[in-house]
Design an enzyme around this catalytic site. Sequence first.
Site, mmCIF file in Angstrom:
data_model
loop_
_atom_site.group_PDB
_atom_site.id
_atom_site.type_symbol
_atom_site.label_atom_id
_atom_site.label_comp_id
_atom_site.label_asym_id
_atom_site.label_seq_id
_atom_site.Cartn_x
_atom_site.Cartn_y
_atom_site.Cartn_z
ATOM 1 N N THR A 158 0.867 -1.154 0.167
ATOM 2 C CA THR A 158 0.139 0.069 0.082
ATOM 3 C C THR A 158 0.818 1.286 0.006
ATOM 4 O O THR A 158 1.873 1.301 0.436
ATOM 5 C CB THR A 158 -0.954 -0.178 1.125
ATOM 6 O OG1 THR A 158 -1.782 -1.241 1.197
ATOM 7 C CG2 THR A 158 -1.813 0.908 1.530
ATOM 8 N N ARG A 186 -12.770 -9.313 -0.363
ATOM 9 C CA ARG A 186 -12.239 -8.871 0.813
ATOM 10 C C ARG A 186 -11.636 -7.322 0.723
ATOM 11 O O ARG A 186 -11.246 -6.828 -0.260
ATOM 12 C CB ARG A 186 -10.818 -9.638 0.962
ATOM 13 C CG ARG A 186 -9.935 -9.370 2.347
ATOM 14 C CD ARG A 186 -8.678 -8.839 2.028
ATOM 15 N NE ARG A 186 -8.062 -8.230 3.181
ATOM 16 C CZ ARG A 186 -7.126 -7.339 3.343
ATOM 17 N NH1 ARG A 186 -6.916 -6.638 2.129
ATOM 18 N NH2 ARG A 186 -6.461 -7.035 4.305
ATOM 19 N N VAL A 187 -12.062 -6.752 1.932
ATOM 20 C CA VAL A 187 -11.689 -5.169 1.803
ATOM 21 C C VAL A 187 -10.870 -5.065 3.049
ATOM 22 O O VAL A 187 -11.331 -5.417 4.091
ATOM 23 C CB VAL A 187 -12.740 -4.239 1.804
ATOM 24 C CG1 VAL A 187 -12.599 -2.793 2.096
ATOM 25 C CG2 VAL A 187 -13.689 -4.538 0.535
ATOM 26 N N ASP A 189 -8.250 -2.477 5.352
ATOM 27 C CA ASP A 189 -8.253 -1.189 6.238
ATOM 28 C C ASP A 189 -8.251 0.235 5.667
ATOM 29 O O ASP A 189 -8.383 1.102 5.964
ATOM 30 C CB ASP A 189 -7.086 -1.323 7.426
ATOM 31 C CG ASP A 189 -5.613 -1.251 6.649
ATOM 32 O OD1 ASP A 189 -5.374 -2.247 6.132
ATOM 33 O OD2 ASP A 189 -5.036 -0.250 6.732
ATOM 34 N N THR A 209 -0.203 1.352 6.845
ATOM 35 C CA THR A 209 -0.108 0.067 6.052
ATOM 36 C C THR A 209 0.299 -1.197 6.572
ATOM 37 O O THR A 209 0.470 -1.100 7.834
ATOM 38 C CB THR A 209 0.961 0.508 4.764
ATOM 39 O OG1 THR A 209 1.380 -0.763 4.414
ATOM 40 C CG2 THR A 209 2.134 0.934 5.724
ATOM 41 N N GLY A 210 -0.088 -2.220 6.282
ATOM 42 C CA GLY A 210 0.225 -3.391 6.665
ATOM 43 C C GLY A 210 -1.021 -4.383 6.647
ATOM 44 O O GLY A 210 -1.995 -4.198 5.880
ATOM 45 N N ASP A 211 -0.819 -5.403 7.687
ATOM 46 C CA ASP A 211 -2.099 -6.201 7.618
ATOM 47 C C ASP A 211 -3.333 -5.634 8.038
ATOM 48 O O ASP A 211 -3.520 -5.407 9.265
ATOM 49 C CB ASP A 211 -1.637 -7.221 8.640
ATOM 50 C CG ASP A 211 -0.524 -8.284 8.149
ATOM 51 O OD1 ASP A 211 -0.121 -8.212 6.965
ATOM 52 O OD2 ASP A 211 0.314 -8.735 9.379
ATOM 53 N N GLY A 212 -4.147 -5.651 7.097
ATOM 54 C CA GLY A 212 -5.609 -4.960 7.481
ATOM 55 C C GLY A 212 -6.209 -5.702 8.471
ATOM 56 O O GLY A 212 -6.926 -5.032 9.468
#
Length: 300
Positions: A158, A186-187, A189, A209-212
């Site tokens: 991201t 899938r959506v 964060d 950014t990172g693991d939603g």
Amino acid sequence: MTVAIIVHGGAKTISNDKAKANIDGCTAALEAGWAILQRGGSAKDAVEAAIRVLEDDPTFNASMGATLDTDGEVYLDAAMMDGSNLGWGGVVAVQGVSHPISVARKIMDDKPRLLASEGAERYAREHGFEMCKPSNLITLEQRQHWEKEEAVLDRPATVGCVALDDSGTLVAGTSTGGVANQPPGRVGDSAIVGCGLYADGKVGACSTTGDGESIIPVVLAKTAVDLLAQDRHPDEAAQMAIETLKQKVTGEAGCILIDPQGRVGWAHNSQGMAVAYMTTEMDKPEVFTRKESKPYSQKD
Ligand code: ASP
């Protein structure tokens, strides 16, 4: 009045052979945003311009070069938030939109909403935004990873930007293709206010950014902005926000922050995160592919 801008190219692993592309991409995005701020332009224009550069760059996971879902399709999410009035707008799960951040910004200026899939695409078309064939955003590299079902360590991630203009307005924006091999529908964060971005003109602004799935339950962007209270430095607030995530959930993340004084901060617990920033207090931009491992509290 200090003017400031910071961009990120995602919390991820950055292999040596991708370091230059990350540095060049973030530098180009920073320059696009900084040029606008320097001539007295708005933080909204600067954030949009910087993120458009990152969306066009296949080094990053936003628009061109985005990662594919399990069906081999690219879906995009983006949002912007304006700290001067808590205005916000976003799009999720869109296809064939060349610059989702520009559509998010238009929605924000029109009426705060989060528009999804066909409705968002229709909005983009009706408002004259550049559209393309969804497959035009798929690069050979991402297609090959998907076809071979490769476990790739240094996938793109991201992008985001935070800016403070000379009227004192703070704006945050984030744009993404989600995560590689995400299930259809899938959506994450990135376009969710409080999670992927937050801006409150009196306190600060943040893009994450990172693991939603880990960022959402700790409301990472709002958490980071809240940590700016009592004049805490953004670098320390960013570090504390990532520590909070690490304590509460499992996952990798990163964030960038600016406070109303134009001080910048960033932190991540992924191997790398490309970041570039510039303020009127600096002679030249600073660009990194990872933060030094020493925590803020131990710096002299
Ligand atoms: N946060 C994004 C998502 O979960 C992915 C990323 O930042 O790389 O969709």
